[in-house]
Design an enzyme around this catalytic site. Structure first.
Site, PDB file in Angstrom:
ATOM      1  N   TRP A   1       0.844  -1.199   0.000  1.00  0.00           N
ATOM      2  CA  TRP A   1       0.000   0.000   0.000  1.00  0.00           C
ATOM      3  C   TRP A   1       0.883   1.255   0.000  1.00  0.00           C
ATOM      4  O   TRP A   1       0.550   2.250  -0.623  1.00  0.00           O
ATOM      5  CB  TRP A   1      -0.923  -0.008   1.218  1.00  0.00           C
ATOM      6  CG  TRP A   1      -1.827   1.174   1.294  1.00  0.00           C
ATOM      7  CD1 TRP A   1      -3.040   1.320   0.682  1.00  0.00           C
ATOM      8  CD2 TRP A   1      -1.603   2.392   2.007  1.00  0.00           C
ATOM      9  NE1 TRP A   1      -3.581   2.551   0.974  1.00  0.00           N
ATOM     10  CE2 TRP A   1      -2.709   3.226   1.788  1.00  0.00           C
ATOM     11  CE3 TRP A   1      -0.571   2.854   2.805  1.00  0.00           C
ATOM     12  CZ2 TRP A   1      -2.815   4.488   2.345  1.00  0.00           C
ATOM     13  CZ3 TRP A   1      -0.677   4.115   3.360  1.00  0.00           C
ATOM     14  CH2 TRP A   1      -1.791   4.917   3.125  1.00  0.00           C
ATOM     15  N   HIS A   2       2.019   1.186   0.683  1.00  0.00           N
ATOM     16  CA  HIS A   2       2.912   2.338   0.751  1.00  0.00           C
ATOM     17  C   HIS A   2       3.698   2.535  -0.544  1.00  0.00           C
ATOM     18  O   HIS A   2       4.174   3.636  -0.815  1.00  0.00           O
ATOM     19  CB  HIS A   2       3.867   2.193   1.934  1.00  0.00           C
ATOM     20  CG  HIS A   2       3.224   2.489   3.245  1.00  0.00           C
ATOM     21  ND1 HIS A   2       2.524   1.542   3.966  1.00  0.00           N
ATOM     22  CD2 HIS A   2       3.148   3.625   3.963  1.00  0.00           C
ATOM     23  CE1 HIS A   2       2.055   2.081   5.064  1.00  0.00           C
ATOM     24  NE2 HIS A   2       2.419   3.347   5.089  1.00  0.00           N
ATOM     25  N   GLY A   3       3.846   1.477  -1.318  1.00  0.00           N
ATOM     26  CA  GLY A   3       4.553   1.590  -2.592  1.00  0.00           C
ATOM     27  C   GLY A   3       4.630   0.230  -3.261  1.00  0.00           C
ATOM     28  O   GLY A   3       4.873  -0.775  -2.610  1.00  0.00           O
TER      29      GLY A   3
END
Length: 191
Positions: free
Chosen positions: A176-178
């Site tokens: 989700w963060h990258g």
């Protein structure tokens, strides 16, 4: 929500759109329907909270970023102590960055009379990694818990399955963060 206008209002509630905290419909819709009054106290409190967030972002996080980027760009030019200090500064930088956006969102909402949940509760004062994740980006953590961990079975299916569920949640959190291997590994390591 069956009313399309109210649903659209909930989805477009701008203080929480970009960086959280993630508002849940049961918490925010009643406030949108009641339209809480704006008082001097809510306006003042909200503006101070917004300014505290802006200070954390513009003065603390952005200044720490200069130090961190300088050391991380050429680590061979610095000693061990400076690299360790830069790593500690990076931890403070990301906290100030993320919590600042939440402070600004909570403050903006409060200035308009609305209440959003707290998203950070002094995570670096936690005594364990589990407590840290209960204090860090609370709305995202509870979203993953409610919409991924519980549907996977949570902790109801034995120790091995519980550990697998935790790893899945943290892997997805990393992605989700990258979208990259680095973020996936980061998530799995935290899991």
């Amino acid at each position: 929500q069956r009313n399309l206008l109210r649903h659209a209002l909930f989805l477009s509630f701008f203080p929480q759109l970009l960086s959280g905290p993630i508002a849940r419909a049961p918490q925010l819709l009643p406030q949108l329907e009641a339209l809480p009054p704006v008082t001097w106290d809510t306006l003042r409190g909200g503006l101070f909270r917004f300014l505290w967030g802006a200070f954390k972002k513009l003065v603390l996080a952005d200044r720490l970023a200069i130090l961190v980027q300088t050391v991380f760009a050429a680590p061979g030019e610095f000693g061990r102590v400076q690299i360790l200090m830069a790593a500690a500064a990076f931890s403070l930088q990301i906290y100030c960055d993320f919590s600042a956006y939440s402070d600004m969102a909570v403050g903006t909402a409060k200035a308009m009379g609305f209440t959003l949940i707290e998203n950070f509760r002094a995570p670096y004062l936690a005594r364990s990694i589990q407590e840290f994740w209960r204090r860090w980006h609370i709305s995202l953590s509870t979203w993953f818990r409610d919409y991924l961990y519980f549907p996977l079975g949570g902790s109801r299916r034995g120790k091995v399955r519980t550990r697998v569920n935790i790893l899945v949640v943290f892997a997805v959190s990393g992605l989700w963060h990258g979208a990259g291997l680095t973020y996936l590994v980061w998530g799995l390591l935290n899991g």
